[in-house]
Each structure stands twice: as C-alpha cells, then as structure tokens.
Design a protein around this motif. Sequence first.
Motif, mmCIF file in Angstrom:
data_model
loop_
_atom_site.group_PDB
_atom_site.id
_atom_site.type_symbol
_atom_site.label_atom_id
_atom_site.label_comp_id
_atom_site.label_asym_id
_atom_site.label_seq_id
_atom_site.Cartn_x
_atom_site.Cartn_y
_atom_site.Cartn_z
ATOM 1 N N VAL A 23 -0.974 5.639 -4.076
ATOM 2 C CA VAL A 23 -0.239 6.374 -3.041
ATOM 3 C C VAL A 23 -1.181 6.814 -1.925
ATOM 4 C CG1 VAL A 23 1.072 8.487 -2.572
ATOM 5 C CG2 VAL A 23 1.650 7.068 -4.557
ATOM 6 N N ALA A 24 -2.350 7.322 -2.285
ATOM 7 C CA ALA A 24 -3.322 7.757 -1.275
ATOM 8 C C ALA A 24 -3.749 6.591 -0.388
ATOM 9 C CB ALA A 24 -4.535 8.395 -1.957
ATOM 10 N N TYR A 25 -3.992 5.431 -0.987
ATOM 11 C CA TYR A 25 -4.384 4.252 -0.210
ATOM 12 C C TYR A 25 -3.257 3.853 0.744
ATOM 13 C CZ TYR A 25 -6.255 -0.401 0.820
ATOM 14 O OH TYR A 25 -6.746 -1.514 1.462
ATOM 15 N N CYS A 26 -2.030 3.806 0.229
ATOM 16 C CA CYS A 26 -0.893 3.435 1.068
ATOM 17 C C CYS A 26 -0.726 4.408 2.232
ATOM 18 C CB CYS A 26 0.385 3.365 0.239
ATOM 19 S SG CYS A 26 0.451 1.943 -0.881
ATOM 20 N N LYS A 27 -0.870 5.694 1.964
ATOM 21 C CA LYS A 27 -0.738 6.692 3.035
ATOM 22 C C LYS A 27 -1.877 6.570 4.043
ATOM 23 C CE LYS A 27 2.029 10.112 0.606
ATOM 24 N NZ LYS A 27 2.090 11.474 0.044
ATOM 25 N N GLN A 28 -3.091 6.311 3.536
ATOM 26 C CA GLN A 28 -4.253 6.189 4.430
ATOM 27 C C GLN A 28 -4.065 5.063 5.436
ATOM 28 O OE1 GLN A 28 -7.956 5.423 2.384
ATOM 29 N NE2 GLN A 28 -9.114 5.230 4.276
ATOM 30 N N PHE A 29 -3.452 3.962 4.993
ATOM 31 C CA PHE A 29 -3.305 2.798 5.868
ATOM 32 C C PHE A 29 -1.864 2.589 6.335
ATOM 33 C CE2 PHE A 29 -7.204 1.958 3.480
ATOM 34 C CZ PHE A 29 -8.081 1.793 4.545
ATOM 35 N N ASN A 30 -1.029 3.628 6.161
ATOM 36 C CA ASN A 30 0.351 3.593 6.631
ATOM 37 C C ASN A 30 1.111 2.364 6.115
ATOM 38 O OD1 ASN A 30 2.497 4.774 7.996
ATOM 39 N ND2 ASN A 30 2.109 3.559 9.847
ATOM 40 N N LEU A 31 0.992 2.116 4.796
ATOM 41 C CA LEU A 31 1.654 0.980 4.161
ATOM 42 C C LEU A 31 2.966 1.424 3.537
ATOM 43 C CD1 LEU A 31 -1.433 -0.557 2.310
ATOM 44 C CD2 LEU A 31 -0.513 -1.197 4.560
ATOM 45 N N LYS A 32 3.970 0.570 3.630
ATOM 46 C CA LYS A 32 5.256 0.862 2.996
ATOM 47 C C LYS A 32 5.128 0.679 1.489
ATOM 48 C CE LYS A 32 7.893 -0.844 6.926
ATOM 49 N NZ LYS A 32 8.863 -1.849 7.378
ATOM 50 N N TYR A 33 5.736 1.607 0.742
ATOM 51 C CA TYR A 33 5.698 1.484 -0.725
ATOM 52 C C TYR A 33 6.912 2.175 -1.332
ATOM 53 C CZ TYR A 33 4.063 6.351 -0.938
ATOM 54 O OH TYR A 33 3.956 7.696 -0.841
ATOM 55 N N ASP A 34 7.247 1.726 -2.512
ATOM 56 C CA ASP A 34 8.270 2.352 -3.347
ATOM 57 C C ASP A 34 7.635 2.658 -4.695
ATOM 58 O OD1 ASP A 34 10.577 2.293 -1.655
ATOM 59 O OD2 ASP A 34 10.778 0.148 -2.069
ATOM 60 N N ILE A 35 8.077 3.734 -5.313
ATOM 61 C CA ILE A 35 7.615 4.087 -6.652
ATOM 62 C C ILE A 35 8.782 3.871 -7.618
ATOM 63 C CG2 ILE A 35 6.826 5.938 -8.167
ATOM 64 C CD1 ILE A 35 5.329 7.108 -5.813
ATOM 65 N N PHE A 36 8.498 3.162 -8.708
ATOM 66 C CA PHE A 36 9.472 2.932 -9.755
ATOM 67 C C PHE A 36 8.999 3.639 -11.017
ATOM 68 C CE2 PHE A 36 9.906 -0.585 -6.848
ATOM 69 C CZ PHE A 36 11.284 -0.671 -6.691
ATOM 70 N N ASP A 37 9.877 4.442 -11.586
ATOM 71 C CA ASP A 37 9.538 5.170 -12.814
ATOM 72 C C ASP A 37 9.918 4.335 -14.023
ATOM 73 O OD1 ASP A 37 8.491 7.621 -11.710
ATOM 74 O OD2 ASP A 37 10.531 8.027 -11.029
#
Length: 124
Positions: free
Chosen positions: A106-120
């Motif tokens: 999540v930190a990496y995605c936020k740092q580089f403004n990448l789209k992501y989804d989290i699946f539980d």
Amino acid sequence: MKTYSQDNWFGWGYDNIPFTRRVNPDQTLTITFGKRAARKVGTVFEESIKTAQLIYETHGSPTIQYSGGLDSELVVSAFRHAGVPFKCFIMRYANAINRHDVDNAVAYCKQFNLKYDIFDLNIQ
C-alpha cells in the motif's frame, strides 16, 4: 517445437510433450532450449521493463497481484518504468497474517500514485 517467448525460450515436459506433468514413474523428463536472443540481453530489470511493454502491447492493461514482497515489487516497478497502464491487487489475509507485506504494498502504491484494490481472504 512451438516458441513460447520472443526468440528465446526454455521448455520442459515429459516424453517430449511440452509443459506436461509426470503421470507415471517411467516417463522421461525432457528439457529443450530455443535459439539465443538476436539482440544483446540487458539486466534483469531492463528485460523486465521490455517484457512489461510486450505484455501491454499484446494483452492490454494488466492487473498485477502485488504481495508487498521483493519479487512482486520488481514486477510492479517494471510496469511503472515501462510507462504502461496497469492496476494492482493486494491480498490481505485474515488475522493480519501478512500485515507487514500489505503495509509495504500500500505504501509503495501511494508513493507512486498507483491504482490498487485490496481483497480480504481468510486462508485458515
């Protein structure tokens, strides 16, 4: 034999049948190699970027499973450096089993403004 990648391939299987499973102990493992690359091969990261570009050109914008570990970070980073669109999905296991990895992803995605989804997922 069919080529499975661009101008350079490695194949395996049993009894000269590519990418098959062994179904009995009498079968013989077969390993084959294709021709060498027609160009100078770059570093692992350079080749990963070229592969990311090829995947995008061939299949469009992918969704990449990003575990937060080093291997998947290499893949995500290669797509990012290739400048092609992609999206990440991050698996979050119940009871915070992989919390450290999820936090890194999540930190990496936020740092580089990448789209992501989290699946539980409850793997227990």
